[in-house]
Scaffold this motif. Structure first.
Motif, PDB file in Angstrom:
ATOM      1  N   VAL A   1     142.105  53.951  52.884  1.00  0.00           N
ATOM      2  CA  VAL A   1     140.819  54.588  53.168  1.00  0.00           C
ATOM      3  C   VAL A   1     139.895  53.561  53.813  1.00  0.00           C
ATOM      4  CG1 VAL A   1     140.892  56.351  51.370  1.00  0.00           C
ATOM      5  CG2 VAL A   1     140.005  54.072  50.833  1.00  0.00           C
ATOM      6  N   HIS A   2     138.826  54.049  54.397  1.00  0.00           N
ATOM      7  CA  HIS A   2     137.818  53.184  54.991  1.00  0.00           C
ATOM      8  C   HIS A   2     136.583  53.149  54.095  1.00  0.00           C
ATOM      9  CE1 HIS A   2     139.949  52.557  58.795  1.00  0.00           C
ATOM     10  NE2 HIS A   2     140.316  53.819  58.699  1.00  0.00           N
ATOM     11  N   PRO A   3     135.816  52.081  54.127  1.00  0.00           N
ATOM     12  CA  PRO A   3     134.689  51.938  53.197  1.00  0.00           C
ATOM     13  C   PRO A   3     133.610  52.995  53.355  1.00  0.00           C
ATOM     14  CG  PRO A   3     134.643  50.225  54.892  1.00  0.00           C
ATOM     15  CD  PRO A   3     135.961  50.893  54.990  1.00  0.00           C
ATOM     16  N   GLU A   4     133.477  53.581  54.545  1.00  0.00           N
ATOM     17  CA  GLU A   4     132.421  54.574  54.751  1.00  0.00           C
ATOM     18  C   GLU A   4     132.813  55.973  54.285  1.00  0.00           C
ATOM     19  OE1 GLU A   4     134.816  54.412  58.582  1.00  0.00           O
ATOM     20  OE2 GLU A   4     134.018  52.977  57.123  1.00  0.00           O
ATOM     21  N   GLN A   5     134.071  56.154  53.878  1.00  0.00           N
ATOM     22  CA  GLN A   5     134.490  57.467  53.392  1.00  0.00           C
ATOM     23  C   GLN A   5     133.853  57.771  52.042  1.00  0.00           C
ATOM     24  OE1 GLN A   5     138.979  56.867  54.816  1.00  0.00           O
ATOM     25  NE2 GLN A   5     138.666  58.910  53.982  1.00  0.00           N
ATOM     26  N   ARG A   6     133.647  59.061  51.772  1.00  0.00           N
ATOM     27  CA  ARG A   6     133.028  59.471  50.519  1.00  0.00           C
ATOM     28  C   ARG A   6     133.988  59.285  49.350  1.00  0.00           C
ATOM     29  NH1 ARG A   6     130.841  65.273  50.510  1.00  0.00           N
ATOM     30  NH2 ARG A   6     133.047  65.674  50.891  1.00  0.00           N
ATOM     31  N   VAL A   7     133.420  58.959  48.201  1.00  0.00           N
ATOM     32  CA  VAL A   7     134.223  58.798  46.990  1.00  0.00           C
ATOM     33  C   VAL A   7     134.982  60.079  46.662  1.00  0.00           C
ATOM     34  CG1 VAL A   7     134.010  58.622  44.480  1.00  0.00           C
ATOM     35  CG2 VAL A   7     132.932  56.912  45.928  1.00  0.00           C
ATOM     36  N   VAL A   8     134.330  61.218  46.824  1.00  0.00           N
ATOM     37  CA  VAL A   8     134.988  62.478  46.496  1.00  0.00           C
ATOM     38  C   VAL A   8     136.203  62.705  47.379  1.00  0.00           C
ATOM     39  CG1 VAL A   8     133.524  63.871  48.025  1.00  0.00           C
ATOM     40  CG2 VAL A   8     134.594  64.920  46.025  1.00  0.00           C
ATOM     41  N   ASP A   9     136.137  62.265  48.641  1.00  0.00           N
ATOM     42  CA  ASP A   9     137.289  62.421  49.538  1.00  0.00           C
ATOM     43  C   ASP A   9     138.440  61.512  49.113  1.00  0.00           C
ATOM     44  OD1 ASP A   9     135.954  64.301  51.104  1.00  0.00           O
ATOM     45  OD2 ASP A   9     135.040  62.756  52.352  1.00  0.00           O
ATOM     46  N   ALA A  10     138.097  60.282  48.682  1.00  0.00           N
ATOM     47  CA  ALA A  10     139.132  59.356  48.199  1.00  0.00           C
ATOM     48  C   ALA A  10     139.800  59.917  46.949  1.00  0.00           C
ATOM     49  CB  ALA A  10     138.518  57.990  47.911  1.00  0.00           C
TER      50      ALA A  10
END
Length: 234
Positions: A108-117
């Motif tokens: 994942v990338h750092p700017e992705q949302r926690v909920v998406d991770a």
């Protein structure tokens, strides 16, 4: 004034200091790293720090079980890894991280949302995600435990954010015919939605708030502003 709901990102919860391995890291060294740092897995990177794969506790213990040793549960796995780490090299499989890792790695990338991770972990049945930059270089790691901290929010915090997402001035009072209740992360929206309001859009807005694990839609259409159909006399 409209409240802007801030979604937590992976970069905010990730661990920057990452225990990692290289493709040539030995089976014994992998066991030592996992046991000594009390971690369930680690990323494998190349000489340019680009993630190639991930090695987990079960990868090692499954291989060791094939050689006559078994173990289950976190504590037993750690004990098994500790035994492997202190075993003479000639008594363990001659494997390296490159041969044991699951590849390609899910990242994942750092700017992705926690909920998406969290959804990625659930869908892929994994417990950790390496975090990479725009060039796929390792910059951190996030685990289910990291993400769980985001969802351990109070109902009041969630209620305030849901009210902001729905553009309501006060989450604990009726506003525009709507009322919000949150219990254990489950949001209930009830009341009369105006004729210009989409109940589906309100539900989607509530779902997007961090910490929400369920939405109960008890909305009803508000027909008060709808003009009656004129009666035609025969």
């Amino acid at each position: 004034m409209r409240t802007v709901v801030k979604h937590r990102t992976v970069g905010e919860v990730m661990t920057s200091e990452v225990v990692h391995a290289h493709p040539g890291t030995s089976f014994k060294e992998l066991a030592r790293l996992l046991a000594s740092h009390h971690i369930g897995g680690l990323p494998v990177v190349d000489d340019d720090d680009k993630v190639m794969g991930v090695v987990s506790q079960t990868d090692l213990t499954r291989r060791q079980a094939a050689c006559g040793r078994t173990g289950s549960g976190r504590d037993r796995l750690l004990r098994a890894l500790s035994r492997i780490a202190h075993t003479h090299p000639t008594a363990i499989p001659a494997l390296t991280a490159g041969g044991l890792m699951s590849s390609p790695a899910v990242t994942v990338h750092p700017e992705q949302r926690v909920v998406d991770a969290a959804r990625i972990m659930e869908r892929r049945h994994i417990d950790r995600l390496p975090v990479v930059d725009e060039e796929d270089r390792l910059i951190g790691i996030t685990t289910r435990r990291d993400l769980l901290r985001v969802f351990l929010r109070t109902d009041e915090e969630i209620r305030e954010d849901v009210a902001g997402a729905l553009c309501l001035p006060r989450p604990t009072h009726d506003a525009d015919g709507l009322r919000i209740d949150v219990r254990d992360g489950i949001v209930t929206i009830e009341g009369a939605a105006g004729p210009e309001t989409s109940t589906a859009a309100l539900t989607r807005a509530a779902w997007r708030v961090d910490g929400v694990i369920g939405v109960v839609n008890r909305l009803r259409a508000d027909r008060r502003d709808v003009s009656p159909v004129p009666r035609i006399e025969a």
